[in-house]
Design a protein around this motif. Structure first.
Motif, PDB file in Angstrom:
ATOM      1  N   ARG A 251       0.924  -1.337   0.125  1.00  0.00           N
ATOM      2  CA  ARG A 251       0.091  -0.179  -0.135  1.00  0.00           C
ATOM      3  C   ARG A 251       0.664   1.305  -0.010  1.00  0.00           C
ATOM      4  N   ARG A 252       0.496   2.309  -0.299  1.00  0.00           N
ATOM      5  CA  ARG A 252       0.922   3.655  -0.446  1.00  0.00           C
ATOM      6  C   ARG A 252       2.326   3.591  -0.888  1.00  0.00           C
ATOM      7  N   ASN A 253       2.426   3.387  -2.146  1.00  0.00           N
ATOM      8  CA  ASN A 253       3.680   3.275  -3.218  1.00  0.00           C
ATOM      9  C   ASN A 253       3.246   4.223  -4.382  1.00  0.00           C
ATOM     10  N   LYS A 254       4.125   3.648  -5.258  1.00  0.00           N
ATOM     11  CA  LYS A 254       3.895   4.618  -6.673  1.00  0.00           C
ATOM     12  C   LYS A 254       3.795   3.375  -7.658  1.00  0.00           C
ATOM     13  N   LEU A 255       3.283   2.193  -7.322  1.00  0.00           N
ATOM     14  CA  LEU A 255       2.860   1.076  -8.436  1.00  0.00           C
ATOM     15  C   LEU A 255       2.093   1.434  -9.410  1.00  0.00           C
ATOM     16  N   ARG A 256       2.429   1.353 -10.735  1.00  0.00           N
ATOM     17  CA  ARG A 256       1.743   1.407 -11.804  1.00  0.00           C
ATOM     18  C   ARG A 256       1.176   0.180 -12.528  1.00  0.00           C
ATOM     19  N   LEU A 258       0.383  -3.964 -11.300  1.00  0.00           N
ATOM     20  CA  LEU A 258       0.122  -5.138 -10.483  1.00  0.00           C
ATOM     21  C   LEU A 258       1.067  -6.132 -11.012  1.00  0.00           C
ATOM     22  N   PRO A 259       1.658  -6.553  -9.874  1.00  0.00           N
ATOM     23  CA  PRO A 259       2.750  -7.693 -10.133  1.00  0.00           C
ATOM     24  C   PRO A 259       2.045  -8.981 -10.567  1.00  0.00           C
ATOM     25  N   GLU A 260       2.743  -9.828 -11.319  1.00  0.00           N
ATOM     26  CA  GLU A 260       2.100 -11.206 -11.441  1.00  0.00           C
ATOM     27  C   GLU A 260       2.749 -12.072 -10.473  1.00  0.00           C
ATOM     28  N   PHE A 261       2.307 -13.275  -9.921  1.00  0.00           N
ATOM     29  CA  PHE A 261       2.664 -14.140  -8.921  1.00  0.00           C
ATOM     30  C   PHE A 261       2.608 -15.632  -9.392  1.00  0.00           C
ATOM     31  N   PRO A 262       3.220 -16.209 -10.372  1.00  0.00           N
ATOM     32  CA  PRO A 262       3.278 -17.522 -11.064  1.00  0.00           C
ATOM     33  C   PRO A 262       3.676 -18.342  -9.812  1.00  0.00           C
ATOM     34  N   SER A 263       4.245 -18.138  -8.810  1.00  0.00           N
ATOM     35  CA  SER A 263       5.080 -19.347  -7.737  1.00  0.00           C
ATOM     36  C   SER A 263       4.300 -19.154  -6.654  1.00  0.00           C
ATOM     37  N   CYS A 264       3.486 -17.880  -6.559  1.00  0.00           N
ATOM     38  CA  CYS A 264       3.102 -17.583  -4.921  1.00  0.00           C
ATOM     39  C   CYS A 264       1.721 -18.472  -4.897  1.00  0.00           C
ATOM     40  N   ARG A 265       1.921 -19.698  -4.725  1.00  0.00           N
ATOM     41  CA  ARG A 265       0.667 -20.338  -4.749  1.00  0.00           C
ATOM     42  C   ARG A 265      -0.165 -20.273  -3.211  1.00  0.00           C
ATOM     43  N   LEU A 266       0.425 -19.766  -2.231  1.00  0.00           N
ATOM     44  CA  LEU A 266       0.151 -19.748  -1.148  1.00  0.00           C
ATOM     45  C   LEU A 266      -0.496 -18.474  -0.513  1.00  0.00           C
ATOM     46  N   LEU A 267      -0.130 -17.347  -1.649  1.00  0.00           N
ATOM     47  CA  LEU A 267      -0.691 -16.126  -1.272  1.00  0.00           C
ATOM     48  C   LEU A 267      -2.078 -15.879  -0.649  1.00  0.00           C
ATOM     49  N   LYS A 268      -2.276 -15.302   0.436  1.00  0.00           N
ATOM     50  CA  LYS A 268      -3.645 -15.267   0.810  1.00  0.00           C
ATOM     51  C   LYS A 268      -4.214 -13.893   0.943  1.00  0.00           C
ATOM     52  N   GLU A 269      -3.119 -12.968   1.207  1.00  0.00           N
ATOM     53  CA  GLU A 269      -3.714 -11.487   1.263  1.00  0.00           C
ATOM     54  C   GLU A 269      -2.581 -10.653   0.189  1.00  0.00           C
ATOM     55  N   LEU A 270      -3.217  -9.528  -0.612  1.00  0.00           N
ATOM     56  CA  LEU A 270      -2.382  -8.844  -1.458  1.00  0.00           C
ATOM     57  C   LEU A 270      -3.143  -7.460  -1.324  1.00  0.00           C
ATOM     58  N   HIS A 271      -2.310  -6.734  -0.651  1.00  0.00           N
ATOM     59  CA  HIS A 271      -2.649  -5.057  -0.518  1.00  0.00           C
ATOM     60  C   HIS A 271      -1.891  -4.305  -1.390  1.00  0.00           C
ATOM     61  N   VAL A 272      -2.482  -3.742  -2.200  1.00  0.00           N
ATOM     62  CA  VAL A 272      -1.806  -2.851  -3.196  1.00  0.00           C
ATOM     63  C   VAL A 272      -2.656  -1.416  -3.472  1.00  0.00           C
ATOM     64  N   GLY A 273      -3.463  -1.221  -2.258  1.00  0.00           N
ATOM     65  CA  GLY A 273      -4.251   0.281  -2.328  1.00  0.00           C
ATOM     66  C   GLY A 273      -3.436   1.388  -2.328  1.00  0.00           C
ATOM     67  N   GLU A 274      -3.706   2.466  -2.802  1.00  0.00           N
ATOM     68  CA  GLU A 274      -3.277   3.687  -2.600  1.00  0.00           C
ATOM     69  C   GLU A 274      -1.916   3.488  -3.365  1.00  0.00           C
ATOM     70  N   ASN A 275      -2.245   3.163  -4.914  1.00  0.00           N
ATOM     71  CA  ASN A 275      -0.902   3.394  -5.637  1.00  0.00           C
ATOM     72  C   ASN A 275      -1.573   3.716  -6.750  1.00  0.00           C
ATOM     73  N   GLN A 276      -0.817   3.670  -8.106  1.00  0.00           N
ATOM     74  CA  GLN A 276      -1.439   4.331  -9.374  1.00  0.00           C
ATOM     75  C   GLN A 276      -1.494   3.228 -10.426  1.00  0.00           C
ATOM     76  N   ILE A 277      -1.882   2.016  -9.919  1.00  0.00           N
ATOM     77  CA  ILE A 277      -2.263   1.052 -10.868  1.00  0.00           C
ATOM     78  C   ILE A 277      -3.618   1.411 -11.962  1.00  0.00           C
ATOM     79  N   GLU A 278      -3.409   1.010 -13.128  1.00  0.00           N
ATOM     80  CA  GLU A 278      -4.363   1.485 -14.130  1.00  0.00           C
ATOM     81  C   GLU A 278      -5.154   0.556 -14.667  1.00  0.00           C
ATOM     82  N   MET A 279      -4.610  -0.862 -14.535  1.00  0.00           N
ATOM     83  CA  MET A 279      -4.968  -2.098 -15.246  1.00  0.00           C
ATOM     84  C   MET A 279      -5.047  -3.245 -14.609  1.00  0.00           C
TER      85      MET A 279
END
Length: 602
Positions: A251-256, A258-279
């Motif tokens: 959260r609260r970075n300058k990401l444009r 969203l990363p891709e996570f092909p190996s993160c099979r256990l990922l339960k929570e992804l918080h990328v709010g307050e960035n600049q993601i357009e798509m």
């Protein structure tokens, strides 16, 4: 007694030190005596400006009692004392520690958070047994290289200092499992630092990081990575190879993107709010098979792809404050418990439906899937969508959406014809909001076998009738903007209630009955006059995920509230308490709960 003491001073063979080391009132002798037996000493919050010598020398000097009395019982033999293993001197006014720290080589826990330390002594290297070191909330600008000698260290807490760099050799702390470097002034993370292969939890939030090293993928056991509130424009692709990662906060970075996570099979929570993601595209979603929480709030998203249905495990989706004008009907196929849409220019879904909450939105989207399917029916089906304007009851919503809607009429009484219109149809939702009701309609009990959502917001209710308590299938109840100051005990019978909205009423305490509804997941009670909550009873509410206490009269937040670890959203802004500070509140729920847990008296 004085004669024996005199002998001790003259005859060194007695073995007693002549010098008396008096700790004064700050450290009572009884506390030292207990510490010699237990191996633990807690001097938190004693206004100490320095650590008394008797503390450093607790296992070196002969106890004061021994100087005064030579007759010891078997249970009080000072020579069989336990070495000090745990020392807590937090919440004091310490500006420095002396090298006498080396006199406590058996320490496994050293807690000196909330002081005014600007440095640590080099003698810290001699605490080779140390497993937990908490130096958070101080004024450290640099860490001594000697800290890398603490090879048994498992937990290192350095948050809220003034650190600008990480010392060389940090990777030698190969047993480290929990590391908190948040709220410092770090601008880079050295690649060697990423060799901490035992690390499970890493908090780098609220620093000045512009990038993360690719070597971070070497942290093979890392489950929790917090990089909130930095200046990250991208994250290294190698991050996607962290197979153990479960919680990721960006959260609260300058990401444009969203990363891709092909190996993160256990990922339960992804918080990328307050960035600049357009798509948000299918490629971003296809690997998130285990995701439970996806936070995309305050970005620049214009749409949500149909492939959102790939996230079959998703429970919480936050899309608020984006540029989304329409939602895919396929979203209704997900089993969401929480969906946030506020702050979007949505045109394809009415505001009144959004205001009813998550389940109503999903139900509406599912109904649109059916409407959009090719039909062989004649034009009569289409004309059935339009009802005569003079009709007082919208029969269409009853038949097709299973909603009994008589809202925004400014009436003081719900007419009988409204209930009569239900006839033999099934109704799962009731909306009587935005009227002038002073009491709940008695005939609502007729719907007790089927209704799950009730909206009585924006009325003039000052009490809740027992008729409402009969609706045992109720899962969602909206009572905001009324004149309520209490709830009846009989509401305990609502054994399926998951969400209750009590905002903008007149409650002075959290209603006692809420603690006894174990199914509650969301309590919204902002903008009241609540002055206290019971953290012990709240901890027993194992399903409670969201608690909104904004804009109330809470003068203090009980530290025990930090034990409510199931909370994902805890909102406390707008209350007159001073602790936690606003900087903590801005970090989010996890940081607030951790802060509170750190302050639970031991």
């Amino acid at each position: 007694m004085s004669r024996l003491k005199g002998v001790a001073e003259r005859d060194p063979r007695v073995g007693f030190r002549a010098e008396r080391r008096d700790c004064g009132a700050s450290v009572p002798q009884g506390l030292l005596k207990a510490a010699r037996k237990s191996g633990q000493l807690n001097l938190s919050g004693r206004n100490l400006s320095e650590v008394p010598q008797c503390v450093w020398r607790i296992n070196v000097d002969i106890p004061e009692e021994a100087n005064q009395n030579l007759s010891f019982s078997a249970a009080e033999r000072w020579w069989e004392q336990t070495d000090l293993t745990k020392l807590i001197i937090s919440n004091n006014k310490l500006q420095s520690l002396t090298d006498d720290l080396r006199l406590l080589p058996a320490l496994t826990v050293l807690d000196i958070h909330d002081n005014q330390l600007t440095s640590l002594p080099s003698a810290i290297r001699e605490l080779e047994n140390l497993q937990k070191l908490n130096v958070s909330h101080n004024k450290l600008q640099i860490l001594p290289e000697e800290i890398t000698n603490l090879r048994n260290l498992k937990g290192l807490y350095l948050q809220h200092n003034e650190l600008t760099c990480i010392p060389e050799g940090f990777e030698q702390l190969f047993n480290l499992e929990d590391l908190d470097l948040s709220n410092n002034r770090l601008t880079t993370v050295p690649a060697s630092f990423c060799s901490l292969s035992s690390l499970v939890r890493l908090n780098l939030s609220s620093n000045q990081l512009k990038s993360l090293p690719a070597e971070i993928s070497g942290m093979k056991r890392l489950k929790h990575l917090d990089c909130n509130s930095n200046f990250l424009e991208t994250v290294p692709p190698e991050l996607a190879n962290m197979e153990s990662l479960e919680l990721l906060y960006l959260r609260r970075n300058k990401l444009r993107f969203l990363p891709e996570f092909p190996s993160c099979r256990l990922l339960k929570e992804l918080h990328v709010g307050e960035n600049q993601i357009e798509m948000l595209g299918p490629e971003h979603l296809k690997h998130l098979n285990s995701i439970l929480v996806l936070d995309l709030r305050d970005n620049k998203l214009k749409s949500v792809p149909d492939e959102i249905t790939l996230l079959q495990s998703l429970e919480r989706l936050d899309l608020s404050n984006n540029d989304i004008s329409s939602l895919p009907c396929s979203l209704g196929k997900l089993h969401l418990k929480f969906l946030a849409l506020e702050g979007n220019p949505l045109r394809t879904i009415r505001r009144e439906i959004i205001n009813k909450g998550t389940q109503e939105v999903l139900k509406y989207l599912r109904s649109k899937i059916k409407d959009d399917e090719p039909s062989q029916s004649d034009p009569v089906t289409e004309t059935a969508m339009t009802l005569p304007s003079e009709s007082r009851v919208n029969v269409h919503t009853i038949v097709t959406l299973k909603i009994l809607d008589y809202s925004d009429k400014q009436t003081t009484l719900i007419p009988d014809e409204v209930f009569d219109a239900v006839k033999s149809n099934i109704v799962t939702s009731v909306n009587f909001s935005k009227n002038q009701l002073c009491e709940i309609p008695k005939r609502i009990v007729e719907l007790k076998e089927m209704v799950s959502d009730v909206n009585l917001s924006f009325n003039r209710l000052s009490s809740i009738s027992l008729d409402l308590c009969m609706l045992q299938k109720l899962t969602f109840l909206d009572l905001r903007n009324n004149f309520l100051n209490s709830l009846p005990e009989e509401m305990e019978s609502l054994i399926r209630l998951q969400t209750i909205n009590l905002s903008f009423n007149r409650f002075k305490i959290l209603p006692e009955v809420l603690y006894h509804i174990p199914t509650l997941e969301t309590i919204l009670i902002s903008n009241n006059q609540v002055g206290s909550v019971d953290p012990q009873k709240m901890k027993a509410m194992e399903k409670l995920i969201t608690l909104d206490l904004q804009n109330n009269d809470l003068l203090q937040i009980p530290p025990e509230l930090g034990n409510c670890v199931n909370l994902r959203t805890l909102l406390l802004d707008g209350n007159p308490f001073r602790v936690p500070r606003a900087a903590i509140l801005m970090k989010g729920t996890a940081a607030i709960l951790e802060y509170l847990r750190d302050r639970i008296p031991t």
